[in-house]
Design a protein around this motif. Structure first.
Motif: not given
Lengths: 795, 416
Positions: A32, A46, A70-74, A90, A92, A95, A114, A138
């Motif tokens: 991440d 996904i 997992r969202g944006a993996g930040t 994921h 993604s 949204r 996001p 993000v």
């Protein structure tokens, strides 16, 4: 792990989305925001939409591998990574911002939206969603809710948990449940399960969508920047800002090492290299904010700065923020790796902790720079290192451990906004042991007893194993008295006080008033805090400061087995472990009883005045709507709709606590507002603020329904009502001659409930009465409650 | 290990030489690039993002990931728009890294550009041959007979080169103002020559002296995108060709080529996008009674992200005399990516769909999409035949909207 078989199974379930299983595809998902540790999953999915996401979880048992959302993996804590292998899901593709309801001040969003995308879509309505982690461009709302994200502006506006009205959760068995909704209550549940969901770091459920609270955008913003030659002066500025009536939205501190890093780079902005830098921001209605600019600048100067700069112009303000915003990225340019800690400490401990960071880093030969969210005590020490150099990562981890020890010793918490993840789980034993640890581990035992959801996160004990034996999952450790229980104290710098749950308003005022602090949530001066919590989760001041559970931050709690343990913290910002504290506070009389509370005091900046706007209901409705859409709302303690059973009067009652120098601006606004709305204004200065007593019934609905519901019940069913409009709460009172023990009284409450219950539950609202038992739990909920009951009662 | 800031250099300085580990490790994994990346927006696949690609490249370089066809795939998926560079807080030189990796993959035969691409690449290295080979195409275009989805309409000169046209106009009009060297490009000159001619006219009309250096060739953008060899050779060729002329600026009318040219001409006069240059100089506005045409301006990625110019200057757009506004999502990639629309047609179309659909309901009659890069124009042109737009629209270079035509007078300092 048979990856071929896993792929086969996943391909059957995910027909419109994608399944990734090749080594290179998995390699991209092995980290991440913390890049130096890799955890390669066995597969990545996904899903094309929520329906596919749910189907993955419906098949979780057959898949028989860990599932990590997992969202944006930040994430900065090793959260959305496959620490024990398994499937990374994921989000993604999810949204969409599904609904924006400007009347009700809420929106409904899918988990993969996001943050900044949400902000763009909210702008045309003049509303915003305040939590602002700096990964905003993000990061996803799903990640935010999972980690209880904060951000620079959370000092005044609060964190994610203050804004989540409802969560749609998918459990490891594939069942889908809605906890709360637009009305932000419990929904058709006995307990407030969303409290456990926020900050649960993907370990309890997957989230498909949320209902989020929105507030009006500030009209005017001023940003200030100042530098100081030493920490003592910087702290002087911080403490003065925290106590000031302008209530800054953010107070950021950068230490000289961080400043030097910026100034030695191409991003330099001209700060003196050996200085501490403070960045602060005030916002609100134009007239009010402009009246405060000079005094904020004076604070900064008087504390000892000779280069105070400030601006309200957009480009200038961006420039002022620049040094703070480039710091993170710069570290990447200077060092192959860096580790950022996230401790929250009482502000008085800042100097000591900073020195500890310096000493440790210098001794290890490593660079460390510090950034501090000074308002709420959230310290971010950043250690720069190279994971390829043998021993460096270990050094950093050792330093972190020693740092966390001291953080906990001074009364702080391990994580304020980044979450525990896999990175800080080693430190959890510093905070949780004995009953406290056992009860923390009970939470995942309710929803995912074999720890299939995101194992090895939050607690190291959470290890996934295919053989699920629920009874053995919860560690039974030594049952001893919790040494971390709160002892009575008052921290006037942080505005935090620990005192008995039986304390009354007078007990609080005795200690708080000399420090110009107050606790504006008193419903009944004669009632104890505990009685008030039992009566309602809200007070009129919730309009400005949120529910009671955002203003009581910790407690000593007596378990059914007689032992007293602590829940919560003595700092206002935490995402350390499951939020059992808020869950229990909402549950009130079940699972034990409160002994002491740790409460968050507010500044008493001057006189409290109550202003009544009188008129008919339709005019009041219009006026309320306009007021709620104005950022003046952030400065009134309370905006209540008040109506008597005999309909003799209906009014909007506005309470404000403000210094003498600002009274003219406030009065001027209220007068012209009253005129423009064709309402009569009457003002009472120097009062104690509204104290309506403990309500007999509380309904939780959306802001736009408050006046209708209050008016309806009041006229048809003979109740006095206080509508706390912005909080979506209606408090109902029978008059003083009521016989509270009579069957007729209970029946009159039930009549109101019957009339509104179905509609309320549909929008995620609820009802509560201190005179009646709560609703019967459903079969599903009864099972969950059973797990809790067993563990809480364990001798 | 001491942080590498001791000598004041950042990874940006280091990227001229071989790719090294430190450059790849300058990524802080913050993920800010994800939301501006067109392929991440399309696929939601972390690997199909700058952060993902960097991670794969880094892990492979460090020996933690064996060579994998998926790494090759994700490397090929990148449009090369460079939107990630301004979004990156750590200033990772992604474009440079991509160029190196693409070339390494071609050398290692992990990437095998098709014969058409290879043919185009070798023609690009030989401008005279390229011009000759496309002569029939110019003729067909002139007569409106060339129907290819990427080829927008226009009337190029068939035999007269831009260089000789410029010489003729310079002699006729004798401008006295600043002097520029003009990059005529390879595809621009051989197929879309009318845009070069229009550029020469607009420059000279505004009293700018134009010289077209002989010996210039392809800027190398084609090789950068595809990873084919000889980039350094092409850059050297242009460096030499342009160095021969002392000028105030080097201008290009293709934002992508202009960006590539900055890598050739690293010392000497600045390389400028011609519209950006004209915006500084100040230009004569066109007078027109046309109040029906509406112009929607799109901004090439390599102008705003690559050259890091704000956009096409307002005064230049105003000077067209037409009603203009920025197209919705003007700062997003159109999906052209130089050669991307040929190499990855499905992705390219999907990216374009997001940008082009507004044309179906856009106000104006006629409507014009205007930009400053011929490959973007080609991409926009394909929107009709791709079924993304179902009404007619024109595609123009902004410089064509400023074109005075064959008859004009030079705007001298004491007459406006």
């Amino acid at each position: 792990m048979n990856s071929g078989l896993l792929k086969q199974q996943l391909d059957k379930v995910v027909t419109r989305g994608r399944v990734l299983t090749s080594p290179a595809q998995l390699a991209g998902y092995n980290a991440d925001g913390l890049g130096y540790k890799s955890f390669t999953p066995d597969a990545v999915v996904i899903p094309a939409d929520a329906e596919e996401l749910i189907r993955v979880l419906q098949n979780a048992k057959q898949l028989d591998v860990p599932v990590c959302m997992r969202g944006a993996g930040t994430s900065l804590s090793g959260g959305p990574v496959a620490a024990q292998g398994g499937v990374v899901v994921h989000t993604s593709a999810l949204r969409k911002v599904r609904t924006i309801d400007p009347e009700g001040f809420w929106c409904e969003v899918e988990c993969g939206v996001p943050l900044n995308q949400l902000d763009v879509e909210l702008k045309p309505y003049g509303l915003f969603y305040p939590p602002d982690p700096s990964s905003g461009p993000v990061c996803t709302l799903g990640g935010n809710v999972a980690m209880n994200a904060g951000g620079a502006h959370c000092f005044r506006y609060g964190v994610t948990s203050n804004y989540v009205l409802g969560v749609e959760a998918v459990l490891a068995d594939g069942s889908v449940h809605r906890f709360g909704g637009p009305a932000g209550g419990r929904g058709p549940w006995r307990e407030d399960w969303k409290r456990l969901m926020v900050g649960s770091e993907g370990t309890l459920a997957a989230f498909t969508r949320f209902w989020l609270r929105l507030i009006p955008r500030p009209e005017k913003v001023w940003t200030f920047r100042a530098t100081y030659g030493d920490l003592v002066s910087a702290e002087r500025a911080i403490h003065a800002l925290v106590a000031h009536e302008s209530f800054p939205v953010a107070i950021e501190l950068m230490d000289p090492r961080c400043v030097a890093m910026v100034e030695n780079s191409p991003m330099a902005v001209g700060l003196p290299k050996d200085s501490f830098m403070i960045l602060t921001e005030i916002d609100g209605p134009t007239e009010l904010v402009n009246a405060r600019v000079d005094s904020v600048a004076a604070i900064l100067r008087q504390a000892g700065s000779d280069d105070v700069v400030f601006s309200d112009e957009e480009q200038q303000r961006e420039k002022l923020w620049k040094a703070r915003k480039v710091a993170g990225g710069l570290m990447g340019q200077l060092s192959p790796d860096f580790l950022v800690q996230d401790a929250v400490i009482p502000k008085r401990a800042l100097a000591e902790l900073l020195q500890l960071v310096y000493d440790e880093a210098d001794a290890a030969g490593l660079s460390a720079v510090n950034v501090f969210h000074a308002g709420d005590g959230n310290l971010h020490p950043n250690f720069l290192f190279d994971s390829r150099e043998p021993g460096e990562l270990e050094k950093v981890e050792q330093i972190s451990k020693r740092l966390m020890h001291r953080v906990v010793e001074v009364g702080g918490t391990l994580s304020g906004e980044h979450g525990i993840g896999n990175d800080k789980s080693d430190y959890m034993p510093l905070v949780f042991s004995g009953d406290a640890l056992r009860l923390q581990l009970t939470v995942p035992a309710i929803f995912s007893p074999n720890h299939q959801m995101n194992p090895l996160k939050v607690f190291n004990q959470r290890r996934f194993s295919s053989a699920s034996e629920i009874a053995n999952r919860i560690e039974t450790s030594d049952a001893k008295t919790d040494s971390r229980c709160f002892v009575p104290f008052l921290d006037e710098i942080d505005g935090i006080m620990a005192l008995s749950a039986e304390a009354t308003a007078a007990d609080i005022a005795d200690q708080a008033k000399p420090h110009d602090l107050r606790f504006p949530f008193i419903l009944d001066p004669k009632a104890s805090l505990r009685q008030q919590v039992e009566a309602s989760g809200y007070a009129p001041a919730s309009s400005r400061f949120g529910p009671l559970c955002d203003n009581i931050v910790g407690m000593n709690w007596k378990l059914p087995n007689g032992r007293v343990i602590r829940f919560g913290e003595r700092v206002v910002k935490t995402t350390t472990g499951y939020d059992l504290f808020r869950f229990l506070l909402s549950s009130r009389k079940r699972f034990g009883s409160p002994v002491d509370y740790v409460i968050r005091l507010r500044n008493d900046v001057g006189m409290t005045s109550v202003c009544d706007l009188s008129g008919d209901v339709d005019r009041l409705k219009r006026a309320a709507k306009e007021l709620l859409n104005s950022c003046w709302m952030h400065w009134f303690d309370a905006v209540d709709f008040v109506t008597q059973a005999d309909c003799s009067q209906t009014q909007l009652r506005i309470s404000i606590n403000c210094p003498a120098i600002e009274w003219n601006v406030v009065e001027s606004f209220l007068s012209s507002f009253a005129t423009s709305q064709d309402l009569e204004l009457s003002i009472r200065r120097d009062t104690l603020g509204p104290m309506d007593g403990c309500p007999d019934l509380v309904l939780k609905t959306t802001a736009d329904e408050v006046i209708s519901v209050a008016n309806d019940v009041s006229t048809r069913q003979d109740w006095n009502c206080i509508g706390i409009i912005a909080a979506g709460v209606v408090h109902f009172y029978k008059n003083e001659n009521t016989d509270y023990d009579s069957a007729a009284f209970s029946e009159s409450i039930r009549k109101v409930i019957q009339h509104h219950e179905v509609a309320l539950h549909q929008i995620g609202g609820d009802w509560h009465s201190r005179h009646l038992d709560s609703i019967e739990p459903s079969e599903v909920e009864a099972k969950w409650i059973d797990v809790l009951n067993k563990e809480f009662a364990k001798p | 290990m001491k942080p590498s800031s001791d000598d004041g250099r950042t990874p940006n300085d280091k990227c001229e030489s071989l790719l090294d580990d430190d450059v790849l490790s300058s990524c802080v994994h913050c993920g800010f690039c994800l939301e501006v990346c067109p392929t991440y927006q399309l696929t939601g696949d972390e690997n199909n993002s700058p952060r993902g690609r960097l991670r794969l490249w880094r892990q492979e370089a460090e020996g933690r990931l064996p060579q994998d066809e998926w790494t090759d795939f994700y490397t090929s998926e990148c449009v090369g728009c460079l939107a990630c560079e301004p979004a990156c807080p750590a200033n990772v030189p992604y474009g440079e890294i991509l160029e190196h990796i693409r070339h390494e993959h071609v050398v290692a035969k992990r990437s095998r550009p098709g014969w058409l691409i290879r043919l185009a690449g070798s023609l690009a290295r030989r401008p005279a041959l390229f011009n000759f080979a496309l002569l029939p195409a110019r003729i067909l275009r002139r007569w409106g007979l060339l129907r290819q989805r990427f080829v927008f309409s226009g009337t190029p000169a068939v035999l007269v080169s831009t260089a000789s046209y410029a010489r003729k106009l310079m002699e006729l009009h004798r401008p006295t103002g600043p002097k520029v060297a003009f990059l005529t490009g390879c595809l621009m000159e051989s197929l879309f020559r009318e845009i070069n001619f229009a550029t020469v006219r607009v420059l000279i009309e505004n009293n700018i002296q134009v010289v077209v250096p002989t010996g210039q060739g392809c800027c190398g953008a084609f090789q950068e995108h595809t990873g084919l060899g000889d980039v350094q050779e092409l850059r050297e060729q242009n460096r030499v060709a342009f160095k021969a002329h002392p000028v105030d600026a080097v201008v290009s009318n293709s934002s992508g080529c202009g960006l590539s040219l900055t890598k050739s001409i690293t010392d000497g006069p600045p390389v400028r996008d011609v519209l950006d240059f004209l915006g500084d100089i100040g230009i004569r506005p066109r007078e027109t009674a046309d109040n029906k045409t509406r112009v929607y301006v799109d901004l090439p990625c390599h102008l705003i992200h690559g050259q890091k110019v704000d956009g096409i200057p307002n005064n230049v757009l105003d000077a067209t005399g037409l009603q203009w506004e920025l197209a919705p999502n003007a700062r997003d990639c159109c999906g052209s990516g130089g050669t991307y629309n040929i190499q990855k047609p499905e992705n390219s179309r999907e990216i374009l769909a997001g940008k082009a659909s507004f044309l179906n309901d856009a106000a104006g009659e006629p409507i014009v999409v205007a930009t400053s890069n011929h490959v973007c124009m080609m991409q926009w042109n394909s929107a009709r035949s791709s079924g993304l737009v179902d009404r007619p629209f024109n595609v123009r270079h902004v410089i064509q909207l400023l074109d005075p035509g064959e008859q004009f007078e030079v705007r001298r300092p004491n007459n406006h």
